[in-house]
Design a protein around this motif. Structure first.
Motif, PDB file in Angstrom:
ATOM      1  N   ASN A  14       0.966  -1.240   0.052  1.00  0.00           N
ATOM      2  CA  ASN A  14      -0.056   0.073   0.041  1.00  0.00           C
ATOM      3  C   ASN A  14       0.924   1.231  -0.309  1.00  0.00           C
ATOM      4  OD1 ASN A  14      -2.552  -1.292   0.289  1.00  0.00           O
ATOM      5  ND2 ASN A  14      -2.070  -1.873   2.261  1.00  0.00           N
ATOM      6  N   ILE A  15       1.940   0.979  -0.765  1.00  0.00           N
ATOM      7  CA  ILE A  15       2.854   2.463  -0.699  1.00  0.00           C
ATOM      8  C   ILE A  15       1.903   3.272  -1.701  1.00  0.00           C
ATOM      9  CG2 ILE A  15       4.839   3.387  -1.551  1.00  0.00           C
ATOM     10  CD1 ILE A  15       6.274   0.942  -0.902  1.00  0.00           C
ATOM     11  N   PRO A  16       1.892   4.547  -1.029  1.00  0.00           N
ATOM     12  CA  PRO A  16       1.214   5.393  -2.102  1.00  0.00           C
ATOM     13  C   PRO A  16       2.033   5.995  -3.278  1.00  0.00           C
ATOM     14  CG  PRO A  16       0.951   6.409   0.072  1.00  0.00           C
ATOM     15  CD  PRO A  16       1.996   4.985   0.146  1.00  0.00           C
ATOM     16  N   ILE A  17       1.389   6.297  -4.359  1.00  0.00           N
ATOM     17  CA  ILE A  17       2.187   6.965  -5.670  1.00  0.00           C
ATOM     18  C   ILE A  17       1.866   8.291  -5.534  1.00  0.00           C
ATOM     19  CG2 ILE A  17       2.298   6.914  -8.163  1.00  0.00           C
ATOM     20  CD1 ILE A  17       1.270   3.876  -8.054  1.00  0.00           C
ATOM     21  N   CYS A  18       2.758   8.785  -5.174  1.00  0.00           N
ATOM     22  CA  CYS A  18       2.751  10.471  -4.935  1.00  0.00           C
ATOM     23  C   CYS A  18       4.280  11.009  -4.412  1.00  0.00           C
ATOM     24  CB  CYS A  18       1.842  10.731  -3.646  1.00  0.00           C
ATOM     25  SG  CYS A  18       2.315  10.270  -2.248  1.00  0.00           S
ATOM     26  N   SER A  19       4.322  12.428  -4.476  1.00  0.00           N
ATOM     27  CA  SER A  19       5.806  12.670  -4.498  1.00  0.00           C
ATOM     28  C   SER A  19       6.243  12.560  -2.839  1.00  0.00           C
ATOM     29  CB  SER A  19       5.690  14.305  -4.658  1.00  0.00           C
ATOM     30  OG  SER A  19       4.959  14.831  -3.798  1.00  0.00           O
ATOM     31  N   ARG A  20       5.397  12.284  -2.015  1.00  0.00           N
ATOM     32  CA  ARG A  20       6.001  11.910  -0.656  1.00  0.00           C
ATOM     33  C   ARG A  20       5.175  10.938   0.115  1.00  0.00           C
ATOM     34  NH1 ARG A  20       6.234  17.354   2.423  1.00  0.00           N
ATOM     35  NH2 ARG A  20       7.307  16.015   4.078  1.00  0.00           N
ATOM     36  N   PRO A  21       5.537   9.533  -0.436  1.00  0.00           N
ATOM     37  CA  PRO A  21       4.857   8.434   0.009  1.00  0.00           C
ATOM     38  C   PRO A  21       5.005   7.940   1.485  1.00  0.00           C
ATOM     39  CG  PRO A  21       6.743   7.892  -1.493  1.00  0.00           C
ATOM     40  CD  PRO A  21       6.743   9.006  -1.333  1.00  0.00           C
ATOM     41  N   PHE A  22       6.063   8.512   1.977  1.00  0.00           N
ATOM     42  CA  PHE A  22       6.200   8.018   3.528  1.00  0.00           C
ATOM     43  C   PHE A  22       5.460   9.115   4.435  1.00  0.00           C
ATOM     44  CE2 PHE A  22      10.270   6.514   1.598  1.00  0.00           C
ATOM     45  CZ  PHE A  22       9.717   4.862   1.433  1.00  0.00           C
ATOM     46  N   ALA A  23       5.364  10.326   3.919  1.00  0.00           N
ATOM     47  CA  ALA A  23       4.260  11.302   4.629  1.00  0.00           C
ATOM     48  C   ALA A  23       2.726  10.687   4.685  1.00  0.00           C
ATOM     49  CB  ALA A  23       4.589  12.625   3.760  1.00  0.00           C
ATOM     50  N   GLY A  32      11.208  -1.333  -2.920  1.00  0.00           N
ATOM     51  CA  GLY A  32      11.220  -0.863  -4.341  1.00  0.00           C
ATOM     52  C   GLY A  32       9.916  -1.402  -5.003  1.00  0.00           C
ATOM     53  N   THR A  33       9.734  -1.431  -6.179  1.00  0.00           N
ATOM     54  CA  THR A  33       8.477  -1.656  -7.085  1.00  0.00           C
ATOM     55  C   THR A  33       8.660  -2.736  -7.871  1.00  0.00           C
ATOM     56  OG1 THR A  33       9.164  -0.203  -8.864  1.00  0.00           O
ATOM     57  CG2 THR A  33       7.843   0.787  -7.193  1.00  0.00           C
ATOM     58  N   PHE A  34       7.616  -3.527  -8.430  1.00  0.00           N
ATOM     59  CA  PHE A  34       7.822  -4.542  -9.319  1.00  0.00           C
ATOM     60  C   PHE A  34       7.288  -3.972 -10.686  1.00  0.00           C
ATOM     61  CE2 PHE A  34       7.632  -6.994  -5.174  1.00  0.00           C
ATOM     62  CZ  PHE A  34       8.857  -7.686  -5.427  1.00  0.00           C
ATOM     63  N   PHE A  35       7.942  -4.405 -11.660  1.00  0.00           N
ATOM     64  CA  PHE A  35       7.542  -4.036 -13.219  1.00  0.00           C
ATOM     65  C   PHE A  35       7.193  -5.227 -13.759  1.00  0.00           C
ATOM     66  CE2 PHE A  35      10.323  -0.730 -11.322  1.00  0.00           C
ATOM     67  CZ  PHE A  35       9.344   0.541 -11.850  1.00  0.00           C
TER      68      PHE A  35
END
Length: 152
Positions: free
Chosen positions: A18-27, A57-60
């Motif tokens: 559930n890592i958000p796709i945005c400029s500051r995902p940890f925020a 990291g991400t999976f592609f």
């Protein structure tokens, strides 16, 4: 580190899918956890240093990006295992490099953009000191499993 706190477990659960796709995902994750961005980043660094995390990291979909994947099994002399594994780890397309029991004792996946690139890399690996045999196992069909460990 004494173990995982409830916060750590909630953070690791979020991190697995559930890592958000945005400029500051940890925020954004911190907001969900009732914390601040600095705390989340600090805990992730500590969890990594303690060995709970290897990487984030991400999976592609490598096929859609034009890459071909091949599972490689090597028979490596025990005395050369570390040097061969370290050399493979330096290859940008090598992933999932693991020592295993049995005749073929070092396995990894190789992603390349062409058959020619794969042939060149595998020839270099096969010529390494201590590499006795190689199996090249091309995939016919990909089955992707989304494994997540729910920490309670």
């Amino acid at each position: 580190m004494a173990g995982l706190s409830l916060f750590d477990k909630a953070l690791l659960n979020l991190l697995q899918g559930n890592i958000p796709i945005c400029s500051r995902p940890f925020a954004k994750m911190a907001e969900e956890l009732g914390a601040d961005e600095e705390t989340v980043i600090k805990r992730l660094r500590e969890l990594k240093a303690a060995g709970y995390l290897r990487r984030i990291g991400t999976f592609f979909d490598s096929n859609k990006l034009g890459y071909r994947g091949t599972l490689i099994a090597l028979q490596v002399e025990e005395s050369a295992m570390t040097s061969v594994a370290e050399a493979i780890n330096k290859i940008s397309g090598a992933t999932h490099n693991y020592e295993r029991e049995g005749k073929f004792n070092l396995w990894f996946t190789l992603l390349t953009s062409s058959a020619e690139q794969e042939t060149k890399i595998l020839a270099a690996i096969k010529s390494m000191s201590g590499v006795k045999k190689m199996l090249k196992l091309r995939s016919n069909k990909k089955y992707k499993i989304n494994v997540q460990f729910k920490l309670k």
